[in-house]
Write a protein that holds these residues in place. Structure first.
Motif, PDB file in Angstrom:
ATOM      1  N   LEU A 171       0.807  -1.081  -0.242  1.00 47.24           N
ATOM      2  CA  LEU A 171       0.256  -0.251  -0.014  1.00 47.24           C
ATOM      3  C   LEU A 171       1.119   1.175  -0.164  1.00 47.24           C
ATOM      4  CD1 LEU A 171      -2.317  -1.052   3.042  1.00 47.24           C
ATOM      5  CD2 LEU A 171      -2.920  -1.442   0.466  1.00 47.24           C
ATOM      6  N   ASN A 172       0.918   2.227  -0.891  1.00 41.13           N
ATOM      7  CA  ASN A 172       1.479   3.694  -0.616  1.00 41.13           C
ATOM      8  C   ASN A 172       0.012   4.649  -0.625  1.00 41.13           C
ATOM      9  OD1 ASN A 172       2.903   5.899  -1.380  1.00 41.13           O
ATOM     10  ND2 ASN A 172       2.705   5.787  -3.622  1.00 41.13           N
ATOM     11  N   ASN A 173       0.703   4.832   0.702  1.00 37.64           N
ATOM     12  CA  ASN A 173      -0.420   6.295   1.510  1.00 37.64           C
ATOM     13  C   ASN A 173      -1.944   5.469   1.298  1.00 37.64           C
ATOM     14  OD1 ASN A 173       1.317   7.906   1.954  1.00 37.64           O
ATOM     15  ND2 ASN A 173       1.646   8.483  -0.110  1.00 37.64           N
ATOM     16  N   GLY A 174      -2.183   4.116   1.748  1.00 33.87           N
ATOM     17  CA  GLY A 174      -3.982   3.872   1.557  1.00 33.87           C
ATOM     18  C   GLY A 174      -4.269   2.959   0.198  1.00 33.87           C
ATOM     19  N   LYS A 175      -3.084   3.446  -0.896  1.00 32.62           N
ATOM     20  CA  LYS A 175      -3.479   2.559  -2.404  1.00 32.62           C
ATOM     21  C   LYS A 175      -2.578   1.244  -2.997  1.00 32.62           C
ATOM     22  CE  LYS A 175      -3.774   3.926  -6.967  1.00 32.62           C
ATOM     23  NZ  LYS A 175      -3.591   5.113  -7.505  1.00 32.62           N
ATOM     24  N   VAL A 195      -5.140   0.906   9.572  1.00 31.20           N
ATOM     25  CA  VAL A 195      -6.630   1.537   9.409  1.00 31.20           C
ATOM     26  C   VAL A 195      -7.691   0.799   9.076  1.00 31.20           C
ATOM     27  CG1 VAL A 195      -7.745   3.417   8.959  1.00 31.20           C
ATOM     28  CG2 VAL A 195      -5.019   3.670   8.867  1.00 31.20           C
ATOM     29  N   THR A 196      -7.399  -0.402   8.198  1.00 34.13           N
ATOM     30  CA  THR A 196      -8.232  -0.752   8.636  1.00 34.13           C
ATOM     31  C   THR A 196      -8.032  -2.297   7.640  1.00 34.13           C
ATOM     32  OG1 THR A 196     -10.415  -0.974   6.407  1.00 34.13           O
ATOM     33  CG2 THR A 196      -9.064  -0.214   5.482  1.00 34.13           C
ATOM     34  N   ASP A 197      -8.870  -2.980   7.061  1.00 33.14           N
ATOM     35  CA  ASP A 197      -8.818  -4.138   6.392  1.00 33.14           C
ATOM     36  C   ASP A 197      -8.720  -4.782   5.011  1.00 33.14           C
ATOM     37  OD1 ASP A 197      -8.719  -5.750   9.111  1.00 33.14           O
ATOM     38  OD2 ASP A 197     -10.037  -6.108   8.724  1.00 33.14           O
ATOM     39  N   TYR A 198      -8.023  -4.953   4.195  1.00 36.77           N
ATOM     40  CA  TYR A 198      -7.963  -4.871   2.712  1.00 36.77           C
ATOM     41  C   TYR A 198      -8.301  -6.305   1.986  1.00 36.77           C
ATOM     42  CZ  TYR A 198      -6.196  -0.287   2.275  1.00 36.77           C
ATOM     43  OH  TYR A 198      -6.185   0.892   2.888  1.00 36.77           O
ATOM     44  N   PHE A 226     -11.367 -13.827  -9.180  1.00 35.50           N
ATOM     45  CA  PHE A 226     -12.034 -13.959  -9.722  1.00 35.50           C
ATOM     46  C   PHE A 226     -11.914 -15.520 -10.797  1.00 35.50           C
ATOM     47  CE2 PHE A 226     -12.974 -10.091  -8.341  1.00 35.50           C
ATOM     48  CZ  PHE A 226     -13.900  -9.667  -8.055  1.00 35.50           C
ATOM     49  N   SER A 227     -12.741 -16.094 -10.834  1.00 33.84           N
ATOM     50  CA  SER A 227     -12.484 -17.334 -11.623  1.00 33.84           C
ATOM     51  C   SER A 227     -12.266 -17.180 -12.925  1.00 33.84           C
ATOM     52  CB  SER A 227     -13.485 -18.460 -12.056  1.00 33.84           C
ATOM     53  OG  SER A 227     -15.542 -17.168 -12.141  1.00 33.84           O
ATOM     54  N   ASP A 228     -12.191 -16.110 -13.919  1.00 32.14           N
ATOM     55  CA  ASP A 228     -11.743 -15.257 -15.271  1.00 32.14           C
ATOM     56  C   ASP A 228     -10.285 -15.108 -14.986  1.00 32.14           C
ATOM     57  OD1 ASP A 228     -12.281 -13.269 -13.970  1.00 32.14           O
ATOM     58  OD2 ASP A 228     -12.618 -12.045 -15.102  1.00 32.14           O
ATOM     59  N   GLY A 229      -9.691 -14.852 -13.979  1.00 30.48           N
ATOM     60  CA  GLY A 229      -8.257 -14.728 -13.591  1.00 30.48           C
ATOM     61  C   GLY A 229      -8.159 -12.723 -13.355  1.00 30.48           C
ATOM     62  N   SER A 230      -9.451 -12.888 -12.941  1.00 29.56           N
ATOM     63  CA  SER A 230      -9.234 -11.234 -12.674  1.00 29.56           C
ATOM     64  C   SER A 230      -8.556 -11.131 -11.607  1.00 29.56           C
ATOM     65  CB  SER A 230      -9.942 -10.221 -13.330  1.00 29.56           C
ATOM     66  OG  SER A 230     -11.532 -10.688 -12.284  1.00 29.56           O
ATOM     67  N   GLU A 231      -7.964  -9.786 -10.682  1.00 23.39           N
ATOM     68  CA  GLU A 231      -7.565  -9.842  -9.624  1.00 23.39           C
ATOM     69  C   GLU A 231      -8.063  -8.580  -9.303  1.00 23.39           C
ATOM     70  OE1 GLU A 231      -3.597 -10.876  -8.548  1.00 23.39           O
ATOM     71  OE2 GLU A 231      -4.131 -12.894  -8.758  1.00 23.39           O
ATOM     72  N   ARG A 232      -8.525  -8.532  -7.429  1.00 22.47           N
ATOM     73  CA  ARG A 232      -8.568  -6.650  -6.983  1.00 22.47           C
ATOM     74  C   ARG A 232      -9.068  -6.193  -5.339  1.00 22.47           C
ATOM     75  NH1 ARG A 232     -14.037  -2.195  -8.798  1.00 22.47           N
ATOM     76  NH2 ARG A 232     -12.599  -0.931  -7.621  1.00 22.47           N
ATOM     77  N   SER A 233      -8.536  -5.410  -4.965  1.00 24.16           N
ATOM     78  CA  SER A 233      -8.434  -5.381  -3.720  1.00 24.16           C
ATOM     79  C   SER A 233     -10.098  -4.226  -3.309  1.00 24.16           C
ATOM     80  CB  SER A 233      -6.903  -4.953  -3.089  1.00 24.16           C
ATOM     81  OG  SER A 233      -6.675  -3.326  -3.313  1.00 24.16           O
ATOM     82  N   TYR A 234     -10.338  -4.480  -2.239  1.00 21.56           N
ATOM     83  CA  TYR A 234     -11.579  -3.622  -1.445  1.00 21.56           C
ATOM     84  C   TYR A 234     -10.868  -3.505  -0.310  1.00 21.56           C
ATOM     85  CZ  TYR A 234     -13.449  -5.540  -5.581  1.00 21.56           C
ATOM     86  OH  TYR A 234     -14.124  -5.881  -7.249  1.00 21.56           O
ATOM     87  N   ASP A 235     -11.428  -1.750  -0.220  1.00 22.11           N
ATOM     88  CA  ASP A 235     -10.894  -1.457   1.644  1.00 22.11           C
ATOM     89  C   ASP A 235     -12.011  -1.995   1.635  1.00 22.11           C
ATOM     90  OD1 ASP A 235     -11.205  -0.184   3.822  1.00 22.11           O
ATOM     91  OD2 ASP A 235     -10.200   2.061   2.601  1.00 22.11           O
ATOM     92  N   TRP A 236     -12.080  -2.542   3.339  1.00 24.58           N
ATOM     93  CA  TRP A 236     -13.075  -3.238   3.985  1.00 24.58           C
ATOM     94  C   TRP A 236     -14.324  -1.743   4.341  1.00 24.58           C
ATOM     95  CZ3 TRP A 236     -15.748  -1.375   8.793  1.00 24.58           C
ATOM     96  CH2 TRP A 236     -15.988  -2.740   9.670  1.00 24.58           C
ATOM     97  N   ARG A 237     -14.013  -0.777   4.486  1.00 25.84           N
ATOM     98  CA  ARG A 237     -15.110   0.051   4.698  1.00 25.84           C
ATOM     99  C   ARG A 237     -15.870   0.371   3.386  1.00 25.84           C
ATOM    100  NH1 ARG A 237     -10.692   4.330   6.599  1.00 25.84           N
ATOM    101  NH2 ARG A 237      -9.545   3.432   5.083  1.00 25.84           N
ATOM    102  N   ASP A 238     -15.726   0.373   1.978  1.00 26.90           N
ATOM    103  CA  ASP A 238     -16.492   0.219   0.977  1.00 26.90           C
ATOM    104  C   ASP A 238     -16.997  -1.046   0.340  1.00 26.90           C
ATOM    105  OD1 ASP A 238     -14.857   2.406   0.548  1.00 26.90           O
ATOM    106  OD2 ASP A 238     -13.548   1.799  -0.357  1.00 26.90           O
ATOM    107  N   ILE A 239     -17.388  -2.186   1.198  1.00 24.02           N
ATOM    108  CA  ILE A 239     -18.105  -2.926   1.025  1.00 24.02           C
ATOM    109  C   ILE A 239     -18.421  -4.064   1.706  1.00 24.02           C
ATOM    110  CG2 ILE A 239     -16.453  -3.895  -1.222  1.00 24.02           C
ATOM    111  CD1 ILE A 239     -15.166  -5.669   1.036  1.00 24.02           C
ATOM    112  N   LYS A 240     -19.437  -4.605   1.347  1.00 21.42           N
ATOM    113  CA  LYS A 240     -20.477  -5.136   2.985  1.00 21.42           C
ATOM    114  C   LYS A 240     -20.134  -6.333   2.640  1.00 21.42           C
ATOM    115  CE  LYS A 240     -25.971  -5.810   4.028  1.00 21.42           C
ATOM    116  NZ  LYS A 240     -26.562  -5.721   3.419  1.00 21.42           N
ATOM    117  N   ILE A 241     -20.268  -7.096   3.653  1.00 18.61           N
ATOM    118  CA  ILE A 241     -19.776  -8.480   3.779  1.00 18.61           C
ATOM    119  C   ILE A 241     -20.637  -9.255   4.954  1.00 18.61           C
ATOM    120  CG2 ILE A 241     -17.834 -10.340   5.116  1.00 18.61           C
ATOM    121  CD1 ILE A 241     -15.881  -7.492   4.125  1.00 18.61           C
TER     122      ILE A 241
END
Length: 914
Positions: free
Chosen positions: A9-13, A84-87, A92-107
């Motif tokens: 993470l660079n300044n949270g990114k 500060v938070t969890d990431y 995904f099964s199509d090979g793509s990947e992505r990270s999400y800030d825990w605060r931006d998703i509903k789990i």
């Protein structure tokens, strides 16, 4: 970088995907980050966060939503814990990947990751696998539903049901409810409980307005923009909701999607119009909405006071009717015992409470075998206004009987006066007008909210059958009320989690089907009646389901064979608040009075009124004999047609129903009827129905476990609104059977009790005497026997409350002379002793329906009752008298032990004899 192990993470990114290498440079105190393009840049220690050793989650146990869209086809889920938070790093099964800030998703996690929930789900799946409902190709339909259920959100009602130790019923703090469909005190409370608790229970006995309550809950959910699925064991209950909402008066049918099975889905798709109806509401700004809500709450508060007065009026009317009947029996007792009321008139009108005090004090002289004292007579003059001293020359038995007579008259006068006062107060308030204003204001507010959401829309989206599973989210936004059978709750709309599930007639839903329905809603309202007929389970299914249940270590509340879903929820989730709808509006007071006393422990408030009808309840007894053949009793058929029907010649036959416990008897009656206007059904088919007049055939010559089933009898009796005719055999019924209690109740209320050697208990008189007696004992703690009596009374009351099915009450200090009608079995000495007003039974347990004694209990002070004392000889005489009249007795010494165990055993034996 290996995204399966690291996150940069660079300044949270998140820059991991672009990084080839990351190293900490101890010389410079910076991170040297080499990117995939080969360039290396130094970063300050505070700006770079290098996360390692992520938590690996099973994707099947987590549902993730981002920007209101659920993420699908997840292959791996990694959780990196930052400062500060969890990431959440997702592949995904199509090979793509992505990270999400825990605060931006509903789990939402699945509770099936918990061992307790897994175990319970495994049990339910096994129960579903032996379900008898199959498709045309032989597939077990419920099993297929459970096989598809591989995820149960921990925010759903089902999570609580599967693992109540971990998941508790959440409570909310909502207020300012609306009631556009009217209501009463308990209905208002039920709505409040339903909307302030994740799971709640509404027990709705017959005629108490379950549908009205459900409609008010729906109205409040609509106002809050919530979705709701309403389910029941069959379509009849949900149809009531649809018909009400679709009526011209409300015009809200456009909000409802009647789904469920494939036929209903096809009909729904075909019946769409593509247009919105003309909404009767109007646009209302926020200020006016707030003003309207304040007016509604003001009316609700005013109505609460009105409800209190209405409830009290209903209770007073019922008590007056009961006391007038009891006075008849008391007068009969006086006539048979030769008691003539004295012409003594107190100088002032005495309240019934005062007369109870006078009676208590007079009892002291009786128990101590002393004459009335001089000071007591002086007190009588100044406190009670009885100035004729000749009155106290009578024996104590006469004096007490006179006081009892005065009590009855005083209580009768008090109740009559209170009725007049309450009626005047309610007339002055105009309760009906206040309720109308409240419903109108509530409806205005609801329509304003609906207009706000639908008023500007011209053309409506038309959905296809494919949309019901591909675009189910869009369907439920357009139709926030979905109707279905309980069985089809999950398949009505695919993958929809409703805000609320309302399950009606839950007493007829089995455990596996009911639990399945909880999986598709966050909150649940379970509606039914534990005293109504449960779901029918065949013997073979019972054995198979018991074998499955016994292979798991689960509480009995999950047992398929022993519980309806309503009963299961009440047992498994005791913290789910229950509300009893108490106000009954359907049946004549005498009809519902039996159900109230027998099944509902007098908790119902009967809002209907009696007008002196002479023929509300009738018993027709066939001749003694063996008349039943293969669940057909031809003699009862003959009595029904030849004796009961002539009494109905002026009645519209479409308002008459005939009920029998067996379908063979139903067929026999139908075959001999010369009209098709009368409905004839089994009790099970009549559940949920009503008629002005019901004719009930018991069929069995002697009541069996099936025909005497309490649920069966409760449903059968409560179908009758105005008149009930009971056709039974004259054969002797099992002692205190349910049918026997109904016969006794009808005969008692018609003042036709068969003569016996034992009087009925004067219920109202001695219940109030018991209250006064216990209060008196508490003021005299220095007498050891009083303490023991006090403790014993409380313990007996608690014990009887735990066995409501026995319909028993207890009273204190029942005089023996008011029980024995005919002393012919007694010798002279026993007769003098039994007829002495001082001779009483410490505690008498009696059947509150037939008013007959069941068990006598004596509490003996050790020294006062020990062998060799006069009291010991009296005790033996009392024992013999009770034995002669077949009144069971338990006698306990104050220095003994195990009293309650012995009383429990006596009640067990009584229950077996029933």
């Amino acid at each position: 970088m290996n995204t399966g192990k690291y996150l940069i993470l660079n300044n949270g990114k998140d820059i991991t995907a672009d990084v080839k290498l990351c190293q900490y440079n101890s010389d410079t105190g910076r991170y040297d980050v080499t990117f995939k393009n080969g360039k290396t840049y130094p970063y300050g220690y505070q700006s770079i966060e290098w996360l390692k050793n992520p938590e690996i989650l099973n994707p099947a146990l987590v549902h993730i939503t981002h920007d209101n869209r659920e993420l699908f086809k997840i292959q791996d889920t990694l959780v990196f814990h930052a400062k500060v938070t969890d990431y959440w790093y997702i592949r995904f099964s199509d090979g793509s990947e992505r990270s999400y800030d825990w605060r931006d998703i509903k789990i939402v996690a699945s509770c099936l990751g918990e061992s307790e929930a897994q175990n319970c789900m495994s049990y339910l799946r096994q129960q579903a696998s032996i379900n008898e409902l199959k498709s045309k190709d032989g597939e077990i339909l419920l099993q297929r539903q459970y096989e598809k259920l591989d995820f149960v959100g921990d925010d759903t009602a089902m999570a609580i049901y599967l693992n109540p130790k971990k998941h508790k019923v959440h409570t909310y703090h909502k207020s300012n409810f609306i009631f556009p469909f009217g209501g009463n005190a308990s209905q208002f409370k039920a709505v409040e409980n339903a909307l302030n608790n994740q799971i709640s229970v509404i027990q709705g006995p017959p005629g108490t307005g379950k549908t009205q309550t459900i409609l008010n809950i729906i109205a409040n959910l609509l106002v809050d923009g919530k979705t709701v699925q309403i389910v029941s064991n069959n379509n009849s209950a949900t149809t009531n909701v649809l018909e009400k909402l679709s009526s011209l008066k409300y015009n809200m049918g456009f909000l409802v999607a009647p789904l469920g099975n494939s036929d209903n889905k096809k009909a729904f798709v075909q019946d769409q119009t593509g247009l919105y109806p003309d909404l009767p509401g109007r646009r209302m700004d926020t200020d006016k909405q707030s003003e309207l809500r304040e007016k509604i709450q003001s009316h609700v508060k005013e109505l609460s006071d009105i409800f209190s007065k209405q409830e009290r009026l209903a209770q007073v009317r019922l008590e007056l009717d009961s006391i007038l009947l009891e006075i008849k029996y008391f007068q009969q007792y006086c006539s048979e015992t030769g008691f003539a009321c004295s012409d003594i008139k107190p100088r002032r009108s005495l309240k019934s409470k005062r007369l109870m005090q006078l009676w208590q004090e007079c009892n002291e002289f009786s128990e101590k075998e002393r004459a009335v004292s001089f000071w007591y007579k002086i007190k009588s003059i100044f406190v009670y206004g009885i100035s004729d001293w000749n009155f106290y020359k009578n024996n104590l038995s006469t004096i007490i009987t006179f006081l009892q007579s005065m009590f009855y008259q005083a209580r009768k006068s008090e109740l009559s006066d209170e009725i007049v006062t309450l009626e005047k107060k309610l007339e002055a308030i105009d309760a009906k007008e206040t309720m109308c204003e409240q419903t109108d204001l509530s409806m205005d507010y609801l329509r304003a909210k609906l207009f706000e959401w639908y008023g500007n829309k011209l053309k409506r989206v038309m959905f296809t059958e494919e949309d019901l599973w591909k675009n189910s989210g869009d369907v439920v936004k357009e139709y926030p009320i979905v109707l279905s059978t309980t069985f089809s709750s999950r398949s009505s709309l695919k993958d929809v989690i409703y805000d609320y599930l309302i399950m009606d007639e839950a007493s007829q839903v089995d455990v596996t089907t009911g639990a399945l329905a909880l999986s598709c809603a966050k909150n649940a309202v379970i509606v039914g009646d534990l005293k109504q007929l449960p779901n029918v389970i065949k013997d073979d299914m019972r054995k198979r389901s018991d074998a499955v249940f016994n292979s798991y270590k689960l509480p009995k509340g999950y047992s398929f064979s022993e519980n309806s879903f309503l009963k299961s929820v009440c047992g498994i989730l005791p913290n789910a608040p229950p509300t009893l709808l108490r106000e009954h509006y359907r049946c004549h007071p005498k009809i519902i009075g039996f159900c109230n006393q027998k099944f509902y422990n007098n908790e119902l408030v009967v809002m209907t009124e009696e007008h002196g009808e002479p023929d509300t309840l009738e018993v027709f007894k066939t001749a003694v004999g063996d008349h039943q053949r293969d669940h057909i009793n031809q003699r009862q058929v003959d009595v029904t047609i030849q004796e009961v029907f002539p009494m109905l010649k002026d009645v519209n036959m479409e308002n008459v129903g005939i009920i029998a416990p067996y379908k063979d008897q139903v067929a026999a009656i139908v075959h001999q009827l010369d009209t098709d206007k009368i409905e004839v059904h089994t009790v099970h088919k009549f559940q949920g129905r009503e008629k002005d007049t019901i004719v009930l055939n018991t069929v069995d010559d002697v009541a069996t476990d099936f025909s005497d089933d309490p649920y069966l009898l409760n449903v059968a009796v409560s179908r009758a609104k105005k008149r009930l005719f009971l056709v039974v055999s004259s054969n002797e019924q099992p002692k205190d059977s349910n049918i026997g209690d109904l016969i006794a109740y009808i005969e008692y209320n018609n003042f036709q009790v068969v003569q016996s050697e034992i009087y009925s208990v004067f219920d109202l008189l001695y219940r109030q005497y018991t209250d006064a007696r216990i209060a008196f004992l508490k003021k005299h703690p220095h007498v050891s026997a009083y303490d023991s009596e006090n403790l014993m009374y409380g313990a007996i009351v608690d014990l009887l409350h735990s066995r409501p099915q026995l319909s028993l009450n207890v009273i204190c200090h029942q005089p023996l002379n008011m029980l024995i009608r005919d002393p012919k079995r007694l010798n002279d000495e026993e007769c003098r002793y039994a007829m002495n007003t001082a001779t009483h039974i410490d505690f008498l347990i009696y059947n509150r329906i037939s008013k007959k004694p069941i068990l006598a209990i004596e509490v003996d002070g050790f020294h006062y009752h020990k062998p060799g004392t006069p009291q010991y000889e009296h005790d033996r005489m009392k024992d013999h008298i009770l034995e002669l009249y077949r009144i069971p007795l338990l006698r306990f010494a104050t220095n003994g032990s195990g009293e309650m165990a012995k009383i429990r055993q006596a009640l067990d034996e009584y229950e077996k004899r029933r």
